[in-house]
Write a protein that holds these residues in place. Structure first.
Motif, PDB file in Angstrom:
ATOM      1  N   GLU A  57       0.857  -1.184   0.000  1.00 46.22           N
ATOM      2  CA  GLU A  57       0.000   0.000   0.000  1.00 46.22           C
ATOM      3  C   GLU A  57       0.893   1.233   0.000  1.00 46.22           C
ATOM      4  OE1 GLU A  57      -3.159   2.393   2.856  1.00 46.22           O
ATOM      5  OE2 GLU A  57      -3.043   0.192   3.003  1.00 46.22           O
ATOM      6  N   LEU A  58       0.717   2.100  -0.985  1.00 48.99           N
ATOM      7  CA  LEU A  58       1.505   3.321  -1.099  1.00 48.99           C
ATOM      8  C   LEU A  58       0.767   4.413  -0.336  1.00 48.99           C
ATOM      9  CD1 LEU A  58       2.467   3.020  -4.862  1.00 48.99           C
ATOM     10  CD2 LEU A  58       3.375   1.816  -2.861  1.00 48.99           C
ATOM     11  N   ALA A  59       1.289   4.761   0.844  1.00 47.47           N
ATOM     12  CA  ALA A  59       0.538   5.561   1.820  1.00 47.47           C
ATOM     13  C   ALA A  59       0.156   6.939   1.308  1.00 47.47           C
ATOM     14  CB  ALA A  59       1.358   5.695   3.106  1.00 47.47           C
ATOM     15  N   ARG A  60       0.956   7.518   0.448  1.00 48.93           N
ATOM     16  CA  ARG A  60       0.702   8.895   0.037  1.00 48.93           C
ATOM     17  C   ARG A  60      -0.483   9.004  -0.921  1.00 48.93           C
ATOM     18  NH1 ARG A  60       7.024  10.840  -0.759  1.00 48.93           N
ATOM     19  NH2 ARG A  60       7.739  10.007   1.248  1.00 48.93           N
ATOM     20  N   THR A  61      -0.839   7.899  -1.571  1.00 52.27           N
ATOM     21  CA  THR A  61      -1.990   7.927  -2.483  1.00 52.27           C
ATOM     22  C   THR A  61      -3.052   6.916  -2.113  1.00 52.27           C
ATOM     23  OG1 THR A  61      -0.982   6.312  -3.995  1.00 52.27           O
ATOM     24  CG2 THR A  61      -0.499   8.662  -4.383  1.00 52.27           C
ATOM     25  N   GLU A  89      -2.890   3.845  -2.972  1.00 48.88           N
ATOM     26  CA  GLU A  89      -2.871   2.816  -4.017  1.00 48.88           C
ATOM     27  C   GLU A  89      -2.354   1.500  -3.453  1.00 48.88           C
ATOM     28  OE1 GLU A  89      -0.823   2.196  -8.444  1.00 48.88           O
ATOM     29  OE2 GLU A  89      -0.470   4.024  -7.265  1.00 48.88           O
ATOM     30  N   ARG A 116       5.930   3.849  -9.360  1.00 51.23           N
ATOM     31  CA  ARG A 116       6.742   5.047  -9.151  1.00 51.23           C
ATOM     32  C   ARG A 116       8.060   4.899  -9.925  1.00 51.23           C
ATOM     33  NH1 ARG A 116       2.519   5.928  -7.282  1.00 51.23           N
ATOM     34  NH2 ARG A 116       1.945   6.769  -5.213  1.00 51.23           N
ATOM     35  N   ARG A 147      11.605   6.213  -8.636  1.00 51.88           N
ATOM     36  CA  ARG A 147      12.274   5.736  -7.425  1.00 51.88           C
ATOM     37  C   ARG A 147      13.717   5.336  -7.744  1.00 51.88           C
ATOM     38  NH1 ARG A 147      10.428   6.586  -2.467  1.00 51.88           N
ATOM     39  NH2 ARG A 147      11.499   4.695  -1.779  1.00 51.88           N
ATOM     40  N   THR A 151      13.455   2.139   1.809  1.00 53.69           N
ATOM     41  CA  THR A 151      12.084   2.646   1.898  1.00 53.69           C
ATOM     42  C   THR A 151      11.581   2.458   3.325  1.00 53.69           C
ATOM     43  OG1 THR A 151      11.715   2.006  -0.404  1.00 53.69           O
ATOM     44  CG2 THR A 151       9.757   2.429   0.927  1.00 53.69           C
ATOM     45  N   ASP A 176       5.909   4.317   3.045  1.00 52.23           N
ATOM     46  CA  ASP A 176       5.884   5.772   3.038  1.00 52.23           C
ATOM     47  C   ASP A 176       6.309   6.262   1.652  1.00 52.23           C
ATOM     48  OD1 ASP A 176       5.799   8.415   3.723  1.00 52.23           O
ATOM     49  OD2 ASP A 176       7.671   8.402   4.862  1.00 52.23           O
ATOM     50  N   VAL A 177       5.437   6.011   0.694  1.00 55.21           N
ATOM     51  CA  VAL A 177       5.719   6.334  -0.717  1.00 55.21           C
ATOM     52  C   VAL A 177       4.502   6.992  -1.303  1.00 55.21           C
ATOM     53  CG1 VAL A 177       6.190   5.359  -2.976  1.00 55.21           C
ATOM     54  CG2 VAL A 177       7.333   4.424  -0.965  1.00 55.21           C
TER      55      VAL A 177
END
Length: 364
Positions: free
Chosen positions: A283-287, A289, A307, A310, A324, A363-364
């Protein structure tokens, strides 16, 4: 020599006391390690390795159809950090990418670092930058040198009686300094050097001085090599040093896996296959997704699909470029670079580490 280990010679590179790196190699050999691939655990990256080392490109030389040798010097022309056969540099390219390149020059020359780079038009772009975007006189920043492919000479840290080197194409680069040192010390050694064609093999002229010790075989003339062709005369008491593409290293590994009295040391071009993987989610926390990581792919592969900007480099769990932060979930750490404290703080290397099912929130 007062305080010296009688089993070790004086520094192979001119100092008057036993070489520290050789002591490390001696300790490893004494523990009878048979497998020292890049994918195995390495010591944590130290502050010295993280230091930025400015370099100037002093010379560019075409050494094969699509390979250039690049010689770097310090901006002030001064002495560079010492290195030993098998070492590499982490280069920061103009785009911000980091890539590893083996040092293939002379460790005695403290004022120059030489690497070689094969142009890969369909690759991720790192080789194209060094071929096209860094002119003579241009500057780059490096980290290192550091060594994940240490070399032990028979009689000076290795119980082996004979050395057999296997190189595939650009994989000759970490092998070249090993050959010079083995030759200087009078070791019994031979090299099998293979690639697509003779024109694609760098440093052929440099290797010619070794005469019949070097066997060159190419796919266009000899066909694809099998284990017998790569490892002629393999017997107990041999230390094998192999560097090249995955197909080559896998062939050598399969041929030596069960042989008694054979040491195998391998450096791979790319990541090893995922072993014992199970699917899990990122899970990509910033979006918010969510992406699924299949059992046979790395978390980094899936992360890059989402991403592409990266940063990454070695893809083998030792350079730390892709580190990461994990916000939730329990990673299955498979790297050899992060310290326990870093892992406890949430750091993860997605190039090799994964999860035993479930979900990791990054945290991406």
């Amino acid at each position: 020599m007062t305080g010296a280990d009688p089993a070790l010679p004086a520094d192979l590179f001119g100092a008057g006391r036993p070489d520290r790196a050789l002591r490390v190699v001696h300790a490893l050999a004494s523990a009878r390690l048979r497998w020292s691939a890049l994918t195995h655990r390495q010591a944590p990256v130290t502050a010295a390795y993280a230091d930025r080392l400015p370099l100037i490109l002093a010379r560019r030389e075409q050494v094969a159809d699509d390979v250039v040798a690049l010689t770097f010097r310090a901006p002030d022309g001064g002495r560079l950090p010492r290195w030993h056969p098998g070492a590499h540099l982490d280069l920061e390219l103009p785009s911000g990418r980091f890539r590893q390149y083996s040092l293939c020059g002379d460790p005695d020359d403290r004022r120059a670092y030489r690497i070689a780079v094969r142009r890969i038009d369909g690759g991720a772009g790192g080789s194209l930058e060094l071929h096209e975007s860094v002119p003579a006189g241009g500057s780059l920043v490096a980290r290192g040198p550091r060594n994940a492919f240490p070399f032990a000479v028979p009689g000076f840290g290795s119980p082996a009686r004979r050395l057999l080197f296997v190189a595939g194409g650009i994989g000759i680069t970490p092998i070249l300094p090993m050959l010079r040192l083995a030759d200087r010390l009078g070791a019994d050694w031979s090299l099998t050097y293979t690639g697509r064609s003779r024109e694609s093999l760098p440093f052929r002229a440099e290797l010619a001085r070794h005469g019949s010790r070097v066997r060159i075989r190419t796919d266009d003339r000899d066909g694809l090599p099998d284990a017998a062709a790569l490892l002629p005369g393999l017997a107990s008491g041999t230390a094998v040093y192999c560097c090249g593409p995955t197909g080559l290293t896998d062939t050598v590994l399969a041929a030596t896996r069960t042989l008694s009295g054979v040491e195998l040391h391998v450096e791979r071009f790319g990541p090893a296959p995922v072993r014992d993987g199970v699917p899990f989610e990122l899970e990509l926390a910033r979006t918010g997704e969510v992406r699924t990581v299949p059992a046979d792919r790395s978390a980094l592969d899936v992360l890059l699909a989402a991403r592409p900007d990266r940063l990454y480099s070695c893809r083998q769990g030792f350079c730390r470029t892709c580190v990461t932060r994990v916000l939730a979930g329990e990673p299955d750490h498979r790297d050899g670079a992060l310290t326990p404290a870093e892992r406890a703080a949430g750091a993860m290397l997605p190039c090799v580490s994964r999860a035993d099912g479930g979900r990791l929130v990054l945290d991406v």
